[in-house]
Scaffold this motif. Structure first.
Motif, mmCIF file in Angstrom:
data_model
loop_
_atom_site.group_PDB
_atom_site.id
_atom_site.type_symbol
_atom_site.label_atom_id
_atom_site.label_comp_id
_atom_site.label_asym_id
_atom_site.label_seq_id
_atom_site.Cartn_x
_atom_site.Cartn_y
_atom_site.Cartn_z
ATOM 1 N N CYS A 30 0.850 -1.191 0.000
ATOM 2 C CA CYS A 30 0.000 0.000 0.000
ATOM 3 C C CYS A 30 0.884 1.238 0.000
ATOM 4 O O CYS A 30 1.784 1.364 0.819
ATOM 5 N N HIS A 31 0.600 2.130 -0.930
ATOM 6 C CA HIS A 31 1.407 3.346 -1.071
ATOM 7 C C HIS A 31 0.695 4.570 -0.508
ATOM 8 O O HIS A 31 1.140 5.696 -0.736
ATOM 9 N N CYS A 32 -0.404 4.390 0.212
ATOM 10 C CA CYS A 32 -1.174 5.561 0.641
ATOM 11 C C CYS A 32 -0.369 6.416 1.619
ATOM 12 O O CYS A 32 0.568 5.954 2.267
ATOM 13 N N VAL A 33 -0.754 7.656 1.702
ATOM 14 C CA VAL A 33 -0.033 8.628 2.526
ATOM 15 C C VAL A 33 0.003 8.175 3.991
ATOM 16 O O VAL A 33 1.027 8.288 4.668
ATOM 17 N N MET A 34 -1.108 7.606 4.479
ATOM 18 C CA MET A 34 -1.164 7.186 5.883
ATOM 19 C C MET A 34 -0.211 6.029 6.163
ATOM 20 O O MET A 34 0.508 6.034 7.155
ATOM 21 N N CYS A 35 -0.212 5.023 5.287
ATOM 22 C CA CYS A 35 0.692 3.885 5.483
ATOM 23 C C CYS A 35 2.141 4.330 5.418
ATOM 24 O O CYS A 35 2.975 3.887 6.209
ATOM 25 N N ARG A 36 2.452 5.223 4.490
ATOM 26 C CA ARG A 36 3.842 5.677 4.371
ATOM 27 C C ARG A 36 4.245 6.503 5.578
ATOM 28 O O ARG A 36 5.385 6.461 6.036
ATOM 29 N N ARG A 37 3.309 7.250 6.138
ATOM 30 C CA ARG A 37 3.633 8.025 7.332
ATOM 31 C C ARG A 37 3.826 7.079 8.521
ATOM 32 O O ARG A 37 4.730 7.257 9.340
#
Ligand SMILES: [Zn+2]
Ligand SMILES: [Zn+2]
Length: 143
Positions: A30-37
């Protein structure tokens, strides 16, 4: 070879053990902003469904990350243990906490539209945008 298997895993400090009855052999990123944060990079997980047993619950912290999902981690060592959909109790468990990787296939990526341009996986995968994901799980959950 069956598509699901029983898998055992644990956090870095061993305070928490996870056992998944029906863990998928398919790994997704998952590349979403939340997962990356949350994790500092793309979140690579295995869909383990609702049948996940956790030992060492007293060390488990659960963060309410959105109206439909929550994220669990070890409060001793910080290892990320799952992203869980509240309604279906479907657990997406980071593949890194499980032992053994021989039978795994990395074959899908989600929130591909939120992936920054500076990195890219070379694996052949099925890629989905955030909109496609929300459509799959019921669009009322978008935003
Ligand atoms: Zn731990
Ligand atoms: Zn994500």
């Amino acid at each position: 070879m069956s598509d699901v298997t029983e898998r055992e895993g644990h956090c870095l400090c061993n305070a928490i053990q996870i056992s998944a009855k029906n863990a998928s052999r398919h790994v997704g990123a998952c590349h979403c902003v939340m997962c990356r944060r949350w994790g500092g990079g793309p979140f690579m997980t295995i869909d383990c469904g609702p049948e996940v047993a956790i030992d060492g619950q007293e060390n488990l912290s659960i963060f309410d990350s959105s109206p439909w999902a929550e994220r669990g981690f070890c409060r001793q060592c910080g290892t990320h243990l799952f992203y869980r959909l509240k309604e279906s109790k479907q657990h997406f468990v980071p593949m890194g906490i499980f032992d053994g990787t021989e039978d795994l296939a990395f074959d899908h990526q989600v929130f591909i539209d939120e992936k920054p341009d500076f990195y890219e996986f070379v694996n052949k995968t099925k890629d989905m945008t955030g909109t496609e994901i929300f459509a799959m799980y019921g669009s009322s959950e978008a935003e």
